[in-house]
Design an enzyme around this catalytic site. Structure first.
Site, PDB file in Angstrom:
ATOM      1  N   LYS A   1     -11.380 -50.537  49.823  1.00  0.00           N
ATOM      2  CA  LYS A   1     -10.180 -50.555  50.651  1.00  0.00           C
ATOM      3  C   LYS A   1      -8.983 -50.127  49.801  1.00  0.00           C
ATOM      4  O   LYS A   1      -8.203 -50.938  49.332  1.00  0.00           O
ATOM      5  CB  LYS A   1      -9.985 -51.964  51.231  1.00  0.00           C
ATOM      6  CG  LYS A   1      -9.587 -51.919  52.695  1.00  0.00           C
ATOM      7  CD  LYS A   1      -9.696 -53.259  53.370  1.00  0.00           C
ATOM      8  CE  LYS A   1      -8.971 -53.233  54.700  1.00  0.00           C
ATOM      9  NZ  LYS A   1      -9.609 -52.405  55.730  1.00  0.00           N
TER      10      LYS A   1
ATOM     11  N   GLU B   1     -17.380 -43.178  60.004  1.00  0.00           N
ATOM     12  CA  GLU B   1     -16.554 -44.169  60.694  1.00  0.00           C
ATOM     13  C   GLU B   1     -15.262 -43.515  61.137  1.00  0.00           C
ATOM     14  O   GLU B   1     -15.112 -42.303  61.029  1.00  0.00           O
ATOM     15  CB  GLU B   1     -16.309 -45.389  59.796  1.00  0.00           C
ATOM     16  CG  GLU B   1     -15.591 -45.099  58.497  1.00  0.00           C
ATOM     17  CD  GLU B   1     -15.212 -46.388  57.735  1.00  0.00           C
ATOM     18  OE1 GLU B   1     -14.795 -47.351  58.370  1.00  0.00           O
ATOM     19  OE2 GLU B   1     -15.338 -46.386  56.506  1.00  0.00           O
TER      20      GLU B   1
HETATM   21  C1  PLP Z   1     -10.536 -52.454  56.795  1.00  0.00           C
HETATM   22  C2  PLP Z   1     -11.384 -51.332  57.278  1.00  0.00           C
HETATM   23  C3  PLP Z   1     -12.380 -51.526  58.261  1.00  0.00           C
HETATM   24  C4  PLP Z   1     -12.578 -52.839  58.972  1.00  0.00           C
HETATM   25  O1  PLP Z   1     -13.001 -53.858  58.130  1.00  0.00           O
HETATM   26  P1  PLP Z   1     -12.874 -55.387  58.562  1.00  0.00           P
HETATM   27  O2  PLP Z   1     -13.298 -56.129  57.351  1.00  0.00           O
HETATM   28  O3  PLP Z   1     -13.790 -55.606  59.702  1.00  0.00           O
HETATM   29  O4  PLP Z   1     -11.448 -55.604  58.939  1.00  0.00           O
HETATM   30  C5  PLP Z   1     -13.175 -50.448  58.596  1.00  0.00           C
HETATM   31  N1  PLP Z   1     -13.002 -49.234  58.031  1.00  0.00           N
HETATM   32  C6  PLP Z   1     -12.050 -49.009  57.100  1.00  0.00           C
HETATM   33  C7  PLP Z   1     -11.908 -47.662  56.510  1.00  0.00           C
HETATM   34  C8  PLP Z   1     -11.214 -50.053  56.694  1.00  0.00           C
HETATM   35  O5  PLP Z   1     -10.278 -49.824  55.770  1.00  0.00           O
END
Ligand code: PLP
Length: 341
Positions: free
Chosen positions: A184, A220
């Site tokens: 992240k 995604e």
């Molecule tokens: C934060 C995020 C998610 C979702 O993750 P959660 O832990 O479910 O909030 C999905 N994809 C990306 C690229 C993210 O940064």
């Protein structure tokens, strides 16, 4: 304790400055003990690592009031360990997992009057983050870092209930095969801004990113993982090492298997098979699940049988079960609900 006088049911999804935030600084090889401060501003040197080479990562989770009046967070241990992975990949010092959880607890407690009441649909969004703060001009990791946590009350991600989205297959890539898609990092978002602004201009809610190497497999969106439901009721989610491991998605897979008795598969998903699925959704902390009604692939429309009016039936069951667990209406698996107050 008297709550803030806010119109809880009409909050948007935006930043609101609250009373308190947490800060800890890493210097001379160690984190200081950390403290709560009322100052929302950060003053840094112009050459700080975060400004020059984007050395920063973050997390996102929520606190909410349960049916019986407690303030809880959902699986914060997974956010803590994911931030460890992000920090390591970006050559940042690890903020210890038990300290991460403590910092979240302290920040939420110090902002207790800002936690939306049960039933309002609103929640307290929690944003832990970390950055390199000392001057860095030659390309290398910083020596000094700051870890912070702030909170902001947010309304339901989709006002008036979740209507199915129309999204498109993107011509841009989100993450390189051995890059940083699985952590992240702010940098993953910086480069997604151009494609998302273009998508919005052209009437799409999100971009579906494909695997950059072959452009045949589903990865995604910019900030949410995909869930698909097959016509014979199997929950399928794409597998790839450049997808961010969503905690919501991992939790929904568990819920599908153990609460709804569904079969669950995590595997490569070809774009060419998406048209055969019965339902599609996007999942993440902000909205839990956003249903997808239509995917446009360069003029070819993939329309899911669940339609454009409401969530598909299985998506709805998953949504109701997970939000029920989070709000304390349905018994949670051991360790999922972390009580703060
Ligand atoms: C934060 C995020 C998610 C979702 O993750 P959660 O832990 O479910 O909030 C999905 N994809 C990306 C690229 C993210 O940064």
């Amino acid at each position: 304790m008297e709550k803030k006088q806010l119109d809880w049911s009409n909050l948007g999804f935006g930043y609101m400055q609250t009373d308190a935030r947490y800060v800890s600084t890493f210097k001379n090889g160690a984190w200081d003990e950390g403290h709560i401060t009322d100052d929302p501003n950060i003053t840094l040197n112009e050459c700080a690592g975060v400004f020059q080479y984007a050395q920063t990562c973050f997390e996102g989770l929520k606190a909410y009031t349960t049916e019986d009046g407690h303030i809880v967070t959902f699986r914060p241990d997974l956010n803590a360990s994911r931030m460890v992975d992000s920090a390591k990949r970006l050559e940042m010092p690890v903020f210890p997992e038990e300290r991460f959880i403590k910092a979240v607890e302290e920040t939420v407690k110090a902002n207790e009057t800002w936690v939306p009441p049960y039933g309002s649909g609103a929640t307290l969004y929690i944003r832990p983050y970390m950055m390199g703060i000392n001057p860095v001009i030659g390309v290398k990791p910083a020596d000094e870092y700051m870890f912070r946590v702030f909170v902001t009350p947010v309304g339901p991600y989709f006002k008036g209930g979740a209507k199915p989205l129309t999204i498109r297959v993107s011509d841009f890539d989100r993450a390189a095969p051995c890059g940083t898609g699985n952590i992240k990092a702010g940098l993953n978002y910086a480069m997604s801004l151009y494609p998302i602004v273009k998508a919005h201009e052209e009437g799409y809610a999100e971009n579906m990113y494909l695997d950059p190497a072959t452009r045949t497999k589903v990865e995604e969106t910019g900030g949410a993982n995909f869930l698909f439901v097959t016509k014979d009721n199997v929950l399928v989610t794409p597998k790839s090492n450049s997808i961010l491991p969503s905690i919501t998605r991992r939790s929904l897979m568990y819920v599908a298997e153990h609460y709804l008795n569904m079969k669950v598969e995590q595997r490569e998903v070809l774009l060419s098979e998406v048209k055969d699925f019965a339902e599609c959704g996007l999942c993440g902390t902000a909205a839990v699940i956003s249903p997808v009604g239509k995917i446009v692939d360069h003029g070819t429309e993939i329309c899911f049988p669940s339609g454009m009016d409401e969530m598909g039936p299985v998506t709805k069951k998953l949504y109701d079960c997970l939000t029920g667990i989070q709000m304390g209406r349905i018994e949670a698996p051991e360790g999922w609900i972390h009580k703060i107050v």
